[in-house]
Design a protein around this motif. Structure first.
Motif, PDB file in Angstrom:
ATOM      1  N   HIS A 142     -20.460  48.740  21.468  1.00  0.00           N
ATOM      2  CA  HIS A 142     -20.883  48.949  20.076  1.00  0.00           C
ATOM      3  C   HIS A 142     -22.079  49.900  20.117  1.00  0.00           C
ATOM      4  N   SER A 143     -22.571  50.296  18.945  1.00  0.00           N
ATOM      5  CA  SER A 143     -23.747  51.147  18.925  1.00  0.00           C
ATOM      6  C   SER A 143     -24.666  50.737  17.778  1.00  0.00           C
ATOM      7  N   PHE A 144     -25.929  50.532  18.133  1.00  0.00           N
ATOM      8  CA  PHE A 144     -26.942  50.016  17.206  1.00  0.00           C
ATOM      9  C   PHE A 144     -27.591  51.194  16.487  1.00  0.00           C
ATOM     10  N   TRP A 145     -27.491  51.204  15.165  1.00  0.00           N
ATOM     11  CA  TRP A 145     -27.989  52.371  14.423  1.00  0.00           C
ATOM     12  C   TRP A 145     -28.600  51.983  13.087  1.00  0.00           C
ATOM     13  N   VAL A 146     -29.887  52.328  12.914  1.00  0.00           N
ATOM     14  CA  VAL A 146     -30.562  52.171  11.622  1.00  0.00           C
ATOM     15  C   VAL A 146     -31.014  53.575  11.213  1.00  0.00           C
ATOM     16  N   PRO A 147     -30.174  54.312  10.469  1.00  0.00           N
ATOM     17  CA  PRO A 147     -30.447  55.731  10.206  1.00  0.00           C
ATOM     18  C   PRO A 147     -31.848  56.017   9.663  1.00  0.00           C
ATOM     19  N   SER A 148     -32.376  55.140   8.809  1.00  0.00           N
ATOM     20  CA  SER A 148     -33.698  55.403   8.230  1.00  0.00           C
ATOM     21  C   SER A 148     -34.813  55.288   9.265  1.00  0.00           C
ATOM     22  N   LEU A 149     -34.561  54.567  10.367  1.00  0.00           N
ATOM     23  CA  LEU A 149     -35.623  54.318  11.336  1.00  0.00           C
ATOM     24  C   LEU A 149     -35.486  55.118  12.627  1.00  0.00           C
ATOM     25  N   GLY A 150     -34.283  55.599  12.933  1.00  0.00           N
ATOM     26  CA  GLY A 150     -34.131  56.380  14.154  1.00  0.00           C
ATOM     27  C   GLY A 150     -32.699  56.496  14.623  1.00  0.00           C
ATOM     28  N   GLY A 151     -32.500  57.266  15.685  1.00  0.00           N
ATOM     29  CA  GLY A 151     -31.156  57.533  16.209  1.00  0.00           C
ATOM     30  C   GLY A 151     -30.489  56.309  16.791  1.00  0.00           C
ATOM     31  N   LYS A 152     -29.190  56.454  17.080  1.00  0.00           N
ATOM     32  CA  LYS A 152     -28.404  55.319  17.548  1.00  0.00           C
ATOM     33  C   LYS A 152     -28.547  55.088  19.039  1.00  0.00           C
ATOM     34  N   MET A 153     -28.243  53.863  19.465  1.00  0.00           N
ATOM     35  CA  MET A 153     -28.257  53.544  20.899  1.00  0.00           C
ATOM     36  C   MET A 153     -27.101  52.594  21.193  1.00  0.00           C
ATOM     37  N   ASP A 154     -26.306  52.918  22.220  1.00  0.00           N
ATOM     38  CA  ASP A 154     -25.141  52.095  22.560  1.00  0.00           C
ATOM     39  C   ASP A 154     -25.541  50.749  23.149  1.00  0.00           C
ATOM     40  N   THR A 155     -24.688  49.755  22.912  1.00  0.00           N
ATOM     41  CA  THR A 155     -24.810  48.493  23.631  1.00  0.00           C
ATOM     42  C   THR A 155     -23.679  48.504  24.649  1.00  0.00           C
ATOM     43  N   ASN A 156     -24.026  48.732  25.901  1.00  0.00           N
ATOM     44  CA  ASN A 156     -23.019  48.934  26.937  1.00  0.00           C
ATOM     45  C   ASN A 156     -22.458  47.632  27.480  1.00  0.00           C
ATOM     46  N   ALA A 157     -21.195  47.691  27.844  1.00  0.00           N
ATOM     47  CA  ALA A 157     -20.568  46.543  28.493  1.00  0.00           C
ATOM     48  C   ALA A 157     -20.980  46.518  29.964  1.00  0.00           C
ATOM     49  N   GLU A 158     -20.564  45.489  30.650  1.00  0.00           N
ATOM     50  CA  GLU A 158     -20.751  45.343  32.095  1.00  0.00           C
ATOM     51  C   GLU A 158     -22.206  45.336  32.527  1.00  0.00           C
ATOM     52  N   GLY A 159     -23.012  44.598  31.787  1.00  0.00           N
ATOM     53  CA  GLY A 159     -24.356  44.300  32.286  1.00  0.00           C
ATOM     54  C   GLY A 159     -25.378  45.412  32.230  1.00  0.00           C
ATOM     55  N   SER A 160     -24.992  46.623  31.816  1.00  0.00           N
ATOM     56  CA  SER A 160     -26.021  47.652  31.738  1.00  0.00           C
ATOM     57  C   SER A 160     -26.782  47.477  30.426  1.00  0.00           C
ATOM     58  N   VAL A 161     -28.094  47.635  30.502  1.00  0.00           N
ATOM     59  CA  VAL A 161     -28.958  47.319  29.361  1.00  0.00           C
ATOM     60  C   VAL A 161     -29.657  48.586  28.879  1.00  0.00           C
ATOM     61  N   ASN A 162     -29.723  48.772  27.574  1.00  0.00           N
ATOM     62  CA  ASN A 162     -30.442  49.914  27.008  1.00  0.00           C
ATOM     63  C   ASN A 162     -31.684  49.435  26.260  1.00  0.00           C
ATOM     64  N   TYR A 163     -32.666  50.327  26.159  1.00  0.00           N
ATOM     65  CA  TYR A 163     -33.877  50.005  25.406  1.00  0.00           C
ATOM     66  C   TYR A 163     -34.113  51.054  24.335  1.00  0.00           C
ATOM     67  N   LEU A 164     -34.707  50.625  23.238  1.00  0.00           N
ATOM     68  CA  LEU A 164     -34.973  51.533  22.130  1.00  0.00           C
ATOM     69  C   LEU A 164     -36.197  51.016  21.389  1.00  0.00           C
ATOM     70  N   THR A 165     -37.074  51.934  20.999  1.00  0.00           N
ATOM     71  CA  THR A 165     -38.254  51.524  20.218  1.00  0.00           C
ATOM     72  C   THR A 165     -38.177  52.151  18.838  1.00  0.00           C
ATOM     73  N   LEU A 166     -38.373  51.345  17.797  1.00  0.00           N
ATOM     74  CA  LEU A 166     -38.393  51.851  16.430  1.00  0.00           C
ATOM     75  C   LEU A 166     -39.608  51.283  15.708  1.00  0.00           C
ATOM     76  N   VAL A 167     -40.061  52.007  14.686  1.00  0.00           N
ATOM     77  CA  VAL A 167     -41.174  51.537  13.851  1.00  0.00           C
ATOM     78  C   VAL A 167     -40.788  51.782  12.396  1.00  0.00           C
ATOM     79  N   ALA A 168     -41.069  50.809  11.531  1.00  0.00           N
ATOM     80  CA  ALA A 168     -40.861  51.019  10.091  1.00  0.00           C
ATOM     81  C   ALA A 168     -42.220  51.204   9.433  1.00  0.00           C
TER      82      ALA A 168
END
Ligand code: CUA
Length: 349
Positions: A173-199
């Motif tokens: 899947h892909s996590f996306w809040v257009p008003s706060l910043g670009g999208k970031m995938d949620t990867n399968a198989e244990g790989s982890v992504n990080y993203l920082t947003l501020v409102a």
């Protein structure tokens, strides 16, 4: 003149169709053109910079091309072969230097921002940690430092760095809040992504799954509510309050056995399905049936939406894994009572 008008007439329906198709992109709360935080603002600045450079290049190149085409066109009686030239030092330097300069102007801020936004704030003590887990077709949010788990509705304090750790429970899947910043995938198989947003402002923003993930991908939305610090603290306290169960004992028992095996309210239940604590204060049921607490047009009372969902979950969100309550032995009357209980389960914050 007549011919030209006919060409325009033929083009009109095509233009109308384009206008119609493009108007579908105009959902204001899903636009990257309305940034509501520093990350989204920085990304929009990059978009503007690159588009401006492209427009300048296009205008200059087309203008020179048009000038040359007109000025050196073949005239009547002009039959001799023009003078043949080969190589021009000055021109070659100019058309190498200018693009190089433009690429540099674009590259410096792009590289700066790409690295800055790629930085993880997971170990930054000033950032609020949120573990995001995507599911077909809903979002789970867990705040490890507060030990609070919720679903579909993310509450964040205004002006604070929110460090997201992104994982999936099933597919990509892909996590996306257009008003706060670009999208970031949620990867399968244990790989982890990080993203920082501020409102920057207290408001509600719409989030969306931005990766085709199955039948109800288009319905995989969530809400991000940015609130002031005091409100956030009150929300955490309210979320940690003991569970409120249906007043009717028989219904409460049935709810515990059938629903709380996957869902949770307060300190009871599981986490295989969205947490239901404070359902009555949420802006949506199942992220797409809009509740009237937002006061927006096209919304319905929470109870009505809850009934619509519970009567036939597959009709609202095809392909979701929630069993039909009727198959679990709930009568229409019990479903109505359940909807009433959940609609009145409000959080005071
Ligand atoms: Cu999840 Cu698309």
């Amino acid at each position: 003149m007549m011919k030209r008008w006919q060409a325009v007439k033929r083009l009109l329906p095509l233009m109308a169709m384009f206008a119609l198709v493009l108007s579908g992109c105009g959902r204001e709360d899903l636009s990257v053109m309305r940034p509501q935080g520093p990350v989204a603002q920085g990304q929009l600045d990059l978009i503007k910079l690159s588009i401006s450079i492209m427009i300048v290049v296009m205008v200059v190149v087309f203008a020179i091309a048009a000038y040359v085409l007109v000025k050196f066109r073949r005239r009547k009686g002009n039959n001799e072969i023009p003078e043949q030239v080969e190589g021009n030092h000055k021109l070659e330097i100019i058309w190498t230097a200018i693009p190089l300069l433009l690429v540099l102007v674009l590259a410096v801020p792009t590289i700066q921002k790409v690295f800055a936004y790629g930085e993880s704030d997971w170990n930054n003590p000033d950032a609020l940690k949120v573990e995001v887990t995507s599911h077909q077709f809903w979002w789970e949010f867990y705040y490890p430092d507060q030990d609070v788990r919720t679903g579909q509705e993310l509450i964040i304090p205004v002006g604070k760095k929110i460090s997201f750790q992104l994982k999936t429970n099933d597919v990509l899947h892909s996590f996306w809040v257009p008003s706060l910043g670009g999208k970031m995938d949620t990867n399968a198989e244990g790989s982890v992504n990080y993203l920082t947003l501020v409102a920057d402002k207290a408001d509600t923003y719409i989030g969306k799954c931005a990766e085709l993930c199955g039948q109800s991908h288009g319905f995989m939305e969530f809400r991000v509510k940015a609130v002031d610090d005091a409100t956030f603290d009150r929300w955490v306290t309210a979320m940690k309050a003991p569970a409120v169960l249906p007043a009717d004992n028989a219904l409460a028992e049935k709810f515990k056995t059938n629903c709380l095996s996957c869902h949770a309210v307060g300190d009871q239940g599981g986490s295989a399905g969205p947490n239901l604590t404070g359902m009555g204060s949420r802006e949506t049921v199942a992220s797409i049936l809009l509740n009237d607490i937002s006061g927006k047009p096209g919304t319905k009372p929470v109870k009505d939406n809850m009934i619509e969902w519970l009567m036939e979950p597959q009709a609202v969100k095809p392909g979701n894994t929630m069993p039909n309550p009727k198959d679990l032995g709930f009568s229409d009357e019990e479903i109505e009572q359940l909807a009433d209980y959940l609609a009145n389960y409000k959080l005071d914050y």
